[in-house]
Motif scaffolding. Structure first.
Motif, PDB file in Angstrom:
ATOM      1  N   LEU A  59      44.937 -66.991   7.873  1.00 28.26           N
ATOM      2  CA  LEU A  59      44.971 -68.419   8.139  1.00 28.26           C
ATOM      3  C   LEU A  59      43.920 -68.627   9.224  1.00 28.26           C
ATOM      4  N   ILE A  60      42.981 -69.520   9.008  1.00 27.67           N
ATOM      5  CA  ILE A  60      41.898 -69.768   9.962  1.00 27.67           C
ATOM      6  C   ILE A  60      42.304 -70.968  10.817  1.00 27.67           C
ATOM      7  N   ALA A  61      42.418 -70.760  12.121  1.00 25.14           N
ATOM      8  CA  ALA A  61      42.830 -71.830  13.031  1.00 25.14           C
ATOM      9  C   ALA A  61      41.854 -71.915  14.193  1.00 25.14           C
ATOM     10  N   GLY A  62      41.723 -73.097  14.758  1.00 21.59           N
ATOM     11  CA  GLY A  62      40.858 -73.274  15.916  1.00 21.59           C
ATOM     12  C   GLY A  62      41.054 -74.642  16.519  1.00 21.59           C
ATOM     13  N   HIS A  63      40.662 -74.766  17.781  1.00 22.69           N
ATOM     14  CA  HIS A  63      40.797 -76.031  18.500  1.00 22.69           C
ATOM     15  C   HIS A  63      39.433 -76.479  19.016  1.00 22.69           C
ATOM     16  N   GLY A  67      37.904 -75.583  16.214  1.00 20.72           N
ATOM     17  CA  GLY A  67      38.357 -76.340  15.049  1.00 20.72           C
ATOM     18  C   GLY A  67      37.201 -76.624  14.106  1.00 20.72           C
ATOM     19  N   GLN A  68      36.044 -76.940  14.659  1.00 21.27           N
ATOM     20  CA  GLN A  68      34.839 -77.101  13.844  1.00 21.27           C
ATOM     21  C   GLN A  68      34.505 -75.771  13.189  1.00 21.27           C
ATOM     22  N   GLY A  69      34.686 -74.677  13.922  1.00 18.24           N
ATOM     23  CA  GLY A  69      34.452 -73.350  13.358  1.00 18.24           C
ATOM     24  C   GLY A  69      35.424 -73.044  12.240  1.00 18.24           C
ATOM     25  N   ALA A  70      36.683 -73.476  12.390  1.00 21.62           N
ATOM     26  CA  ALA A  70      37.679 -73.270  11.331  1.00 21.62           C
ATOM     27  C   ALA A  70      37.263 -74.010  10.063  1.00 21.62           C
ATOM     28  N   TRP A  71      36.812 -75.265  10.222  1.00 28.04           N
ATOM     29  CA  TRP A  71      36.300 -76.007   9.067  1.00 28.04           C
ATOM     30  C   TRP A  71      35.132 -75.261   8.445  1.00 28.04           C
ATOM     31  N   PHE A  72      34.195 -74.818   9.278  1.00 25.63           N
ATOM     32  CA  PHE A  72      32.979 -74.162   8.786  1.00 25.63           C
ATOM     33  C   PHE A  72      33.315 -72.881   8.035  1.00 25.63           C
ATOM     34  N   LEU A  85      43.675 -74.395   9.616  1.00 28.76           N
ATOM     35  CA  LEU A  85      44.383 -75.256  10.553  1.00 28.76           C
ATOM     36  C   LEU A  85      43.424 -75.638  11.689  1.00 28.76           C
ATOM     37  N   PRO A  86      42.598 -76.682  11.482  1.00 31.29           N
ATOM     38  CA  PRO A  86      41.716 -77.147  12.553  1.00 31.29           C
ATOM     39  C   PRO A  86      42.441 -78.161  13.445  1.00 31.29           C
ATOM     40  N   ALA A  87      42.393 -77.932  14.730  1.00 30.91           N
ATOM     41  CA  ALA A  87      43.015 -78.852  15.687  1.00 30.91           C
ATOM     42  C   ALA A  87      41.898 -79.527  16.486  1.00 30.91           C
TER      43      ALA A  87
END
Length: 140
Positions: A59-63, A67-72, A85-87
């Motif tokens: 699961l890729i998560a980031g804030h 969060g931009q990195g999680a999207w990328f 899970l981008p926050a």
């Protein structure tokens, strides 16, 4: 490069991204940590309970920037991610810090400004969202 944390919680591998630069070689390095950590955990009997397969899909998560990195990461490598899970992660650098906020943008030659704005396209995650069709996504 940003920080990349891996956690194994009840066989759910979570990759938590922090910081900047999840593009290009940084993405490759982040993905390489998964099989490397798997091999380390499997070789050490004291950590066997935390082991996971080398081809685990986290699961890729980031804030924020993470969060931009999680999207990328998830939108460029959807087959390698279980979910995303981008926050508070922005989809596009232009949406985060628009060129119009730059001091010289008002005085830039229109052709030059068009070139500068087009340079954002490679990092615009919204162009790759269709890659996440059918993938669990929780946006915070």
């Amino acid at each position: 490069m940003g920080k990349f944390f891996l956690m194994n919680i009840n066989l759910l591998l979570i990759a938590f991204l922090q910081g900047l630069d999840w593009h290009g070689i940084s993405a490759t390095e982040a993905w390489a940590t998964i099989p490397a950590l798997s091999r380390i955990l499997l070789r050490n009997t004291q950590f066997e309970a935390y082991a996971f397969p080398e081809d685990a899909r986290p699961l890729i998560a980031g804030h924020s920037n993470g969060g931009q990195g999680a999207w990328f990461i998830a939108s460029r490598y959807p087959d390698r991610a279980r979910a995303v899970l981008p926050a508070a992660g922005y989809l596009s650098p232009a949406a985060y810090v628009p060129l119009t906020q730059a001091h010289g943008a008002r005085f830039a030659d229109p052709a030059l400004r068009a070139i500068l704005e087009s340079s954002y396209v490679a990092d615009d995650n919204s162009l790759f969202m269709s890659n996440l069709a059918g993938k669990p996504v929780l946006v915070i």
